[in-house]
Motif scaffolding. Structure first.
Motif, PDB file in Angstrom:
ATOM      1  N   LYS A 270       0.827  -1.207   0.000  1.00  0.00           N
ATOM      2  CA  LYS A 270       0.000   0.000   0.000  1.00  0.00           C
ATOM      3  C   LYS A 270       0.865   1.263   0.000  1.00  0.00           C
ATOM      4  O   LYS A 270       0.583   2.223  -0.725  1.00  0.00           O
ATOM      5  CB  LYS A 270      -0.934  -0.004   1.209  1.00  0.00           C
ATOM      6  CG  LYS A 270      -2.059  -1.014   1.109  1.00  0.00           C
ATOM      7  CD  LYS A 270      -3.017  -0.890   2.294  1.00  0.00           C
ATOM      8  CE  LYS A 270      -4.171  -1.895   2.165  1.00  0.00           C
ATOM      9  NZ  LYS A 270      -5.105  -1.791   3.321  1.00  0.00           N
ATOM     10  N   GLU A 271       1.909   1.247   0.820  1.00  0.00           N
ATOM     11  CA  GLU A 271       2.791   2.411   0.877  1.00  0.00           C
ATOM     12  C   GLU A 271       3.596   2.544  -0.410  1.00  0.00           C
ATOM     13  O   GLU A 271       3.835   3.657  -0.893  1.00  0.00           O
ATOM     14  CB  GLU A 271       3.724   2.305   2.085  1.00  0.00           C
ATOM     15  CG  GLU A 271       4.461   3.593   2.395  1.00  0.00           C
ATOM     16  CD  GLU A 271       5.260   3.537   3.682  1.00  0.00           C
ATOM     17  OE1 GLU A 271       5.915   4.541   4.007  1.00  0.00           O
ATOM     18  OE2 GLU A 271       5.235   2.486   4.366  1.00  0.00           O
ATOM     19  N   MET A 272       3.990   1.424  -0.983  1.00  0.00           N
ATOM     20  CA  MET A 272       4.723   1.458  -2.249  1.00  0.00           C
ATOM     21  C   MET A 272       3.849   2.018  -3.369  1.00  0.00           C
ATOM     22  O   MET A 272       4.311   2.798  -4.208  1.00  0.00           O
ATOM     23  CB  MET A 272       5.220   0.051  -2.596  1.00  0.00           C
ATOM     24  CG  MET A 272       6.288  -0.477  -1.638  1.00  0.00           C
ATOM     25  SD  MET A 272       6.546  -2.272  -1.769  1.00  0.00           S
ATOM     26  CE  MET A 272       7.373  -2.373  -3.364  1.00  0.00           C
ATOM     27  N   VAL A 273       2.575   1.629  -3.373  1.00  0.00           N
ATOM     28  CA  VAL A 273       1.635   2.155  -4.370  1.00  0.00           C
ATOM     29  C   VAL A 273       1.426   3.647  -4.160  1.00  0.00           C
ATOM     30  O   VAL A 273       1.429   4.439  -5.111  1.00  0.00           O
ATOM     31  CB  VAL A 273       0.289   1.401  -4.292  1.00  0.00           C
ATOM     32  CG1 VAL A 273      -0.771   2.112  -5.127  1.00  0.00           C
ATOM     33  CG2 VAL A 273       0.455  -0.034  -4.762  1.00  0.00           C
ATOM     34  N   ALA A 274       1.247   4.050  -2.898  1.00  0.00           N
ATOM     35  CA  ALA A 274       1.029   5.463  -2.590  1.00  0.00           C
ATOM     36  C   ALA A 274       2.194   6.329  -3.039  1.00  0.00           C
ATOM     37  O   ALA A 274       2.009   7.491  -3.430  1.00  0.00           O
ATOM     38  CB  ALA A 274       0.787   5.635  -1.092  1.00  0.00           C
ATOM     39  N   ARG A 275       3.397   5.772  -3.024  1.00  0.00           N
ATOM     40  CA  ARG A 275       4.566   6.529  -3.453  1.00  0.00           C
ATOM     41  C   ARG A 275       4.806   6.443  -4.970  1.00  0.00           C
ATOM     42  O   ARG A 275       5.751   7.050  -5.471  1.00  0.00           O
ATOM     43  CB  ARG A 275       5.812   6.013  -2.718  1.00  0.00           C
ATOM     44  CG  ARG A 275       5.794   6.266  -1.217  1.00  0.00           C
ATOM     45  CD  ARG A 275       7.176   6.066  -0.638  1.00  0.00           C
ATOM     46  NE  ARG A 275       7.187   6.206   0.806  1.00  0.00           N
ATOM     47  CZ  ARG A 275       8.298   6.297   1.531  1.00  0.00           C
ATOM     48  NH1 ARG A 275       9.484   6.260   0.938  1.00  0.00           N
ATOM     49  NH2 ARG A 275       8.245   6.415   2.838  1.00  0.00           N
ATOM     50  N   GLY A 276       3.964   5.688  -5.649  1.00  0.00           N
ATOM     51  CA  GLY A 276       4.081   5.583  -7.100  1.00  0.00           C
ATOM     52  C   GLY A 276       5.168   4.650  -7.574  1.00  0.00           C
ATOM     53  O   GLY A 276       5.541   4.661  -8.745  1.00  0.00           O
ATOM     54  N   TRP A 277       5.655   3.789  -6.689  1.00  0.00           N
ATOM     55  CA  TRP A 277       6.769   2.913  -7.034  1.00  0.00           C
ATOM     56  C   TRP A 277       6.357   1.800  -8.000  1.00  0.00           C
ATOM     57  O   TRP A 277       7.180   1.326  -8.787  1.00  0.00           O
ATOM     58  CB  TRP A 277       7.355   2.269  -5.777  1.00  0.00           C
ATOM     59  CG  TRP A 277       8.060   3.207  -4.869  1.00  0.00           C
ATOM     60  CD1 TRP A 277       8.181   4.572  -5.008  1.00  0.00           C
ATOM     61  CD2 TRP A 277       8.736   2.870  -3.659  1.00  0.00           C
ATOM     62  NE1 TRP A 277       8.887   5.096  -3.957  1.00  0.00           N
ATOM     63  CE2 TRP A 277       9.248   4.084  -3.117  1.00  0.00           C
ATOM     64  CE3 TRP A 277       8.969   1.683  -2.978  1.00  0.00           C
ATOM     65  CZ2 TRP A 277       9.978   4.120  -1.924  1.00  0.00           C
ATOM     66  CZ3 TRP A 277       9.686   1.706  -1.793  1.00  0.00           C
ATOM     67  CH2 TRP A 277      10.184   2.929  -1.268  1.00  0.00           C
ATOM     68  N   LEU A 278       5.095   1.371  -7.925  1.00  0.00           N
ATOM     69  CA  LEU A 278       4.676   0.193  -8.673  1.00  0.00           C
ATOM     70  C   LEU A 278       3.928   0.522  -9.959  1.00  0.00           C
ATOM     71  O   LEU A 278       3.525  -0.374 -10.689  1.00  0.00           O
ATOM     72  CB  LEU A 278       3.804  -0.708  -7.790  1.00  0.00           C
ATOM     73  CG  LEU A 278       4.450  -1.215  -6.494  1.00  0.00           C
ATOM     74  CD1 LEU A 278       3.480  -2.066  -5.706  1.00  0.00           C
ATOM     75  CD2 LEU A 278       5.709  -2.004  -6.800  1.00  0.00           C
ATOM     76  N   GLN A 279       3.765   1.798 -10.240  1.00  0.00           N
ATOM     77  CA  GLN A 279       2.954   2.201 -11.377  1.00  0.00           C
ATOM     78  C   GLN A 279       3.464   1.628 -12.696  1.00  0.00           C
ATOM     79  O   GLN A 279       2.715   1.119 -13.511  1.00  0.00           O
ATOM     80  CB  GLN A 279       2.897   3.729 -11.456  1.00  0.00           C
ATOM     81  CG  GLN A 279       1.963   4.251 -12.531  1.00  0.00           C
ATOM     82  CD  GLN A 279       1.834   5.767 -12.453  1.00  0.00           C
ATOM     83  OE1 GLN A 279       2.364   6.392 -11.547  1.00  0.00           O
ATOM     84  NE2 GLN A 279       1.125   6.336 -13.410  1.00  0.00           N
ATOM     85  N   LYS A 280       4.757   1.675 -12.922  1.00  0.00           N
ATOM     86  CA  LYS A 280       5.326   1.218 -14.189  1.00  0.00           C
ATOM     87  C   LYS A 280       5.294  -0.298 -14.336  1.00  0.00           C
ATOM     88  O   LYS A 280       5.501  -0.837 -15.423  1.00  0.00           O
ATOM     89  CB  LYS A 280       6.765   1.711 -14.352  1.00  0.00           C
ATOM     90  CG  LYS A 280       7.743   1.144 -13.350  1.00  0.00           C
ATOM     91  CD  LYS A 280       9.134   1.719 -13.532  1.00  0.00           C
ATOM     92  CE  LYS A 280       9.800   1.203 -14.783  1.00  0.00           C
ATOM     93  NZ  LYS A 280      11.216   1.632 -14.888  1.00  0.00           N
ATOM     94  N   PHE A 281       5.012  -1.005 -13.243  1.00  0.00           N
ATOM     95  CA  PHE A 281       4.998  -2.467 -13.289  1.00  0.00           C
ATOM     96  C   PHE A 281       3.573  -3.019 -13.388  1.00  0.00           C
ATOM     97  O   PHE A 281       3.379  -4.224 -13.418  1.00  0.00           O
ATOM     98  CB  PHE A 281       5.698  -3.046 -12.062  1.00  0.00           C
ATOM     99  CG  PHE A 281       7.096  -2.531 -11.902  1.00  0.00           C
ATOM    100  CD1 PHE A 281       8.119  -3.023 -12.689  1.00  0.00           C
ATOM    101  CD2 PHE A 281       7.383  -1.514 -11.001  1.00  0.00           C
ATOM    102  CE1 PHE A 281       9.404  -2.531 -12.564  1.00  0.00           C
ATOM    103  CE2 PHE A 281       8.670  -1.021 -10.872  1.00  0.00           C
ATOM    104  CZ  PHE A 281       9.682  -1.529 -11.660  1.00  0.00           C
ATOM    105  N   SER A 282       2.586  -2.119 -13.412  1.00  0.00           N
ATOM    106  CA  SER A 282       1.199  -2.542 -13.568  1.00  0.00           C
ATOM    107  C   SER A 282       0.795  -2.384 -15.025  1.00  0.00           C
ATOM    108  O   SER A 282       1.483  -1.748 -15.823  1.00  0.00           O
ATOM    109  CB  SER A 282       0.282  -1.714 -12.666  1.00  0.00           C
ATOM    110  OG  SER A 282       0.352  -0.338 -13.019  1.00  0.00           O
ATOM    111  N   SER A 283      -0.327  -2.954 -15.395  1.00  0.00           N
ATOM    112  CA  SER A 283      -0.819  -2.846 -16.767  1.00  0.00           C
ATOM    113  C   SER A 283      -2.338  -2.874 -16.728  1.00  0.00           C
ATOM    114  O   SER A 283      -2.953  -2.966 -15.655  1.00  0.00           O
ATOM    115  CB  SER A 283      -0.286  -4.005 -17.612  1.00  0.00           C
ATOM    116  OG  SER A 283      -0.767  -5.234 -17.100  1.00  0.00           O
TER     117      SER A 283
END
Length: 403
Positions: free
Chosen positions: A139-152
C-alpha cells in the motif's frame, strides 16, 4: 586449484573441510580466498540440496545445546555476539546470525557446517521463491508511485507487481537469488521486506542518475576529500552542494524517505556495475544529523562496501561492529578533527559564542559543533537552536509529510 561439481561424498567432505578452514582464516573481502569460499558454498549447497533434501540443523538449537553442554550463560556469549542485547535477540530468534557471529561461534566448537547450513538454506528458500510477497508494504509502495510502471491494464497480482519491482533493481529472488549481505543496525527480521523495497527503490533512482555521473575513482577518497566535503557545510546551500560534489566524483546520492516502521538513516552500497550509492532518508530534518550520516555512509563506500554487501544504518543505535565503529571514527574526524576539538573553547567552555568562533575558524557549520556537544554529553536539550532544525529537507523539495 581445480574445482569441480561435487560427485561423491568424499569430495563433499573434502570441500566442507576446506570451507571450514577458510572461514577460520577470516579472508578479506575480494581476496582469492574469499572468492573460493563463496564458490565452495555454492557447490556444497547444490550437492546437499540434491543429495540430502531434508531440513538443515537449526543453528539456535545448536548454540543452546552447546551452552547447556558447557554450562554457559547468555553473558558468556557476549564476546561472540558483541553485546548482551544481541545475544538475547539472536537466541530468541529476533535477530539473524551474521557471518562475523558465525566465525566467532566456530571457535566455540559449533561446526561451520551447522551454522552455515541455515544461512545457505535461507538463500535456497529464496531461490525457490519461498518469499512472503504479502510481507512487502505494498500500500505504501503504491502510494509513493513505485509500482505504477509495473502494472498494466490486465489485472496483475500483488506478487507479480512486487516481483517486477524487485527484479528491476537486480534483486530478484529467483535462480540468481538475492545475494547481498545486509549489515547495519537498521536491519531486523520484522522489517526486512520494507528494507528490501526501499533498497530496490534507491538502486532504481541511482541508475536513473547514472548517465549524468562522472566515472568513479576510488583513489579520490582521502582524508583531504572528506575535509573538502565538510567545508561545503559553511554554505547556506551546503546539503545540496554536497550531493552535487559527490555526484561530480561518480557517487550517486539518493534521497528516499524511509518506509514506515524502519529505523533507517542511510545506506551505502554498490550496484552490479560498480556504481557506488549513498542512500539518505533524512529521517531527522537537522543539519548535524545530515552531515554525520553523509560522512558515515561515505566512509563505508571508501572502506567497506563491495558488490555483495550493503550497509543499512540506524545511527541512533550503539553498534559494536568494527566497520561501523571505523565509519563513525572517520566521519567524526572529518567533521571536527580531534586536534582542533579538544583544545577549543567550544569544547572547554561550550556556549553560543565559542561555538560560533570555532565554526568560523574551521569554516564548518555551527550545527556540526553543537551536534558533537549534544552527543558527547548525552544531553539532547543542549543548543537546540543551533543544530539546524528544518534546514535539510527543503533543499530536496521534501516536506515532513513525505518523510
Amino acid at each position: 586449484m581445480d574445482t569441480k561439481v561435487i560427485r561423491s561424498d568424499e569430495q563433499h567432505q573434502a570441500y566442507l573441510l576446506e570451507m571450514q578452514n577458510l572461514i577460520a582464516g577470516d579472508p578479506a573481502s575480494g581476496s582469492s580466498e574469499a572468492e573460493r569460499l563463496e564458490l565452495l558454498s555454492v557447490l556444497i549447497e547444490a550437492y546437499e540440496s540434491q543429495k540430502y533434501p531434508v531440513e538443515v540443523p537449526d543453528p539456535i538449537d545448536a548454540i543452546l545445546f552447546r551452552m547447556h553442554e558447557q554450562g554457559l550463560k547468555q553473558a558468556d556469549l557476549v564476546p561472540y555476539f558483541g553485546t548482551r542485547s544481541r545475544v538475547s535477540e539472536v537466541l530468541s530468534r529476533k535477530r539473524p546470525l551474521t557471518i562475523p557471529m558465525i566465525r566467532s561461534l566456530v571457535t566455540l566448537g559449533i561446526s561451520a557446517e551447522t551454522l552455515l547450513g541455515v544461512e545457505l538454506a535461507d538463500f535456497a528458500q529464496k531461490r525457490k521463491e519461498d518469499v512472503d510477497w504479502n510481507g512487502f508494504p505494498v500500500k505504501e509502495m503504491v502510494a509513493r508511485g513505485w509500482l505504477q510502471k509495473f502494472s498494466s491494464k490486465a489485472a496483475v497480482s500483488t506478487e507479480e507487481l512486487v516481483k517486477g519491482f524487485i527484479a528491476n533493481a537486480g534483486m530478484q529472488f529467483g535462480v540468481a537469488a538475492f545475494r547481498r549481505s545486509l549489515h547495519g543496525d537498521a536491519y531486523s527480521p520484522t522489517t526486512k521486506y520494507a528494507l528490501f523495497a526501499w533498497l530496490a527503490r534507491v538502486i532504481q533512482k541511482a541508475r536513473e542518475k547514472r548517465a549524468g555521473l562522472a566515472q568513479f575513482d576510488r583513489s579520490v577518497l582521502t582524508p583531504a576529500f572528506f575535509r573538502e566535503l565538510v567545508h561545503l557545510s559553511w554554505s547556506d546551500h551546503g546539503p545540496a552542494i554536497a550531493v552535487e560534489f559527490l555526484e561530480r566524483h561518480g557517487i550517486a546520492v539518493v534521497i528516499e524517505p524511509a518506509l514506515k516502521g524502519t529505523l533507517l538513516d542511510g545506506a551505502a552500497l554498490q550496484d552490479s556495475d560498480g556504481l557506488p550509492i549513498i542512500g539518505l532518508t533524512l529521517r531527522f530534518d537537522r543539519l548535524d544529523n545530515f552531515w554525520f550520516t553523509l560522512l558515515h555512509e561515505l566512509a563505508h563506500i571508501w572502506k567497506h562496501v563491495d558488490q555483495d554487501e550493503t550497509f543499512l544504518d540506524d545511527l541512533n543505535s550503539s553498534s559494536e561492529d568494527r566497520r561501523e565503529l571505523e565509519a563513525n571514527r572517520i566521519a567524526k574526524e572529518a567533521l571536527l578533527p580531534r586536534v582542533n576539538w579538544k583544545r577549543s573553547e567550544a569544547y572547554l567552555n561550550p556556549n553560543a559564542e565559542t561555538i560560533d568562533k570555532l565554526s568560523r575558524e574551521l569554516k564548518i557549520h555551527p550545527a556540526i559543533i553543537a551536534g558533537r556537544l549534544r552527543k558527547e554529553r548525552e544531553d539532547y536539550t543542549l543548543f537546540n537552536d543551533l543544530v539546524g532544525h528544518h534546514q535539510v529537507r527543503k533543499h530536496f523539495n521534501l516536506t515532513a509529510i513525505e518523510v
